[in-house]
Structure formats: structure tokens, C-alpha cells
Motif scaffolding. Structure first.
Motif, PDB file in Angstrom:
ATOM      1  N   PRO A  25      -7.180  -6.322  19.095  1.00  0.00           N
ATOM      2  CA  PRO A  25      -5.929  -6.006  18.408  1.00  0.00           C
ATOM      3  C   PRO A  25      -5.395  -7.228  17.673  1.00  0.00           C
ATOM      4  O   PRO A  25      -5.575  -8.363  18.109  1.00  0.00           O
ATOM      5  CB  PRO A  25      -4.984  -5.606  19.539  1.00  0.00           C
ATOM      6  CG  PRO A  25      -5.526  -6.316  20.737  1.00  0.00           C
ATOM      7  CD  PRO A  25      -7.017  -6.403  20.531  1.00  0.00           C
ATOM      8  N   LYS A  26      -4.754  -6.985  16.554  1.00  0.00           N
ATOM      9  CA  LYS A  26      -4.164  -8.084  15.792  1.00  0.00           C
ATOM     10  C   LYS A  26      -2.874  -8.505  16.482  1.00  0.00           C
ATOM     11  O   LYS A  26      -2.116  -7.669  16.963  1.00  0.00           O
ATOM     12  CB  LYS A  26      -3.878  -7.645  14.362  1.00  0.00           C
ATOM     13  CG  LYS A  26      -5.133  -7.358  13.592  1.00  0.00           C
ATOM     14  CD  LYS A  26      -4.850  -7.084  12.148  1.00  0.00           C
ATOM     15  CE  LYS A  26      -6.197  -6.848  11.484  1.00  0.00           C
ATOM     16  NZ  LYS A  26      -6.138  -6.711  10.087  1.00  0.00           N
ATOM     17  N   PRO A  27      -2.614  -9.803  16.533  1.00  0.00           N
ATOM     18  CA  PRO A  27      -1.374 -10.250  17.166  1.00  0.00           C
ATOM     19  C   PRO A  27      -0.162  -9.771  16.363  1.00  0.00           C
ATOM     20  O   PRO A  27      -0.186  -9.750  15.138  1.00  0.00           O
ATOM     21  CB  PRO A  27      -1.480 -11.770  17.149  1.00  0.00           C
ATOM     22  CG  PRO A  27      -2.485 -12.086  16.105  1.00  0.00           C
ATOM     23  CD  PRO A  27      -3.405 -10.898  16.018  1.00  0.00           C
ATOM     24  N   GLU A  28       0.870  -9.370  17.090  1.00  0.00           N
ATOM     25  CA  GLU A  28       2.081  -8.910  16.422  1.00  0.00           C
ATOM     26  C   GLU A  28       2.840 -10.105  15.873  1.00  0.00           C
ATOM     27  O   GLU A  28       2.845 -11.174  16.453  1.00  0.00           O
ATOM     28  CB  GLU A  28       2.953  -8.135  17.401  1.00  0.00           C
ATOM     29  CG  GLU A  28       2.301  -6.845  17.844  1.00  0.00           C
ATOM     30  CD  GLU A  28       3.230  -5.991  18.675  1.00  0.00           C
ATOM     31  OE1 GLU A  28       4.462  -6.180  18.572  1.00  0.00           O
ATOM     32  OE2 GLU A  28       2.729  -5.148  19.398  1.00  0.00           O
ATOM     33  N   ARG A  29       3.464  -9.899  14.741  1.00  0.00           N
ATOM     34  CA  ARG A  29       4.226 -10.961  14.100  1.00  0.00           C
ATOM     35  C   ARG A  29       5.707 -10.699  14.271  1.00  0.00           C
ATOM     36  O   ARG A  29       6.148  -9.571  14.376  1.00  0.00           O
ATOM     37  CB  ARG A  29       3.879 -11.025  12.620  1.00  0.00           C
ATOM     38  CG  ARG A  29       2.426 -11.382  12.383  1.00  0.00           C
ATOM     39  CD  ARG A  29       2.102 -11.402  10.933  1.00  0.00           C
ATOM     40  NE  ARG A  29       2.935 -12.397  10.266  1.00  0.00           N
ATOM     41  CZ  ARG A  29       2.957 -12.584   8.964  1.00  0.00           C
ATOM     42  NH1 ARG A  29       2.207 -11.856   8.189  1.00  0.00           N
ATOM     43  NH2 ARG A  29       3.736 -13.488   8.433  1.00  0.00           N
ATOM     44  N   GLY A  30       6.471 -11.761  14.277  1.00  0.00           N
ATOM     45  CA  GLY A  30       7.921 -11.634  14.319  1.00  0.00           C
ATOM     46  C   GLY A  30       8.445 -11.372  15.711  1.00  0.00           C
ATOM     47  O   GLY A  30       7.774 -11.590  16.709  1.00  0.00           O
ATOM     48  N   ILE A  31       9.671 -10.894  15.775  1.00  0.00           N
ATOM     49  CA  ILE A  31      10.330 -10.603  17.041  1.00  0.00           C
ATOM     50  C   ILE A  31      10.862  -9.181  17.000  1.00  0.00           C
ATOM     51  O   ILE A  31      11.019  -8.591  15.938  1.00  0.00           O
ATOM     52  CB  ILE A  31      11.481 -11.598  17.310  1.00  0.00           C
ATOM     53  CG1 ILE A  31      12.515 -11.544  16.179  1.00  0.00           C
ATOM     54  CG2 ILE A  31      10.962 -13.002  17.493  1.00  0.00           C
ATOM     55  CD1 ILE A  31      13.743 -12.355  16.442  1.00  0.00           C
TER      56      ILE A  31
END
Length: 73
Positions: A25-31
Motif C-alpha cells: 500500500p502507498k503511504p498516506e499523506r497529510g493528516i
């Protein structure tokens, strides 16, 4: 015969790389949106004792962030 072995190895490596890319899975960006603020520490050091540092408070609420970033007339 050797060329066929090399070709088979290249195809196998390509298939393994493709299957791994799909499974990771691609790492999630932001918060996550929410209440409060996120602190961002931005600092610059030019060496020899010079530089600049600042802590910026960024709201977690997207609407509040948009309100702050909209230019004033």
C-alpha cells in the motif's frame, strides 16, 4: 538455450516486481481532518551561527485552512 534462460529470468523478475508493487500500500499523506492545529517546525541554518527558525501552526480543519490561505482583498 542461454538466451532463453536469461529471458525467462528477466520476465520472472518483472512479474515479481509488478506483484509486489500492487500488494504494497502507498503511504498516506497529510493528516486526518479534525480539531486543533498541527505544528510545523521550519528552520534554516546557514552555518557560522546564522540562520532562521519558525514554528507555524497549521489548522487540521480543511475549511479553516482554506480561510487562512485565501488572499485578502
Amino acid at each position: 538455450m542461454v538466451i532463453a534462460g536469461i529471458l525467462a529470468a528477466v520476465i520472472l523478475v518483472a512479474l515479481l516486481a509488478r506483484s509486489r508493487a500492487k500488494s504494497d500500500p502507498k503511504p498516506e499523506r497529510g493528516i486526518e481532518p479534525g480539531q486543533g492545529e498541527q505544528l510545523v517546525n521550519a528552520s534554516y541554518d546557514s552555518g557560522g551561527g546564522g540562520g532562521h527558525g519558525i514554528v507555524v501552526r497549521v489548522p487540521k480543519d480543511p475549511q479553516e485552512y482554506a480561510k487562512i490561505m485565501t488572499p485578502k482583498k
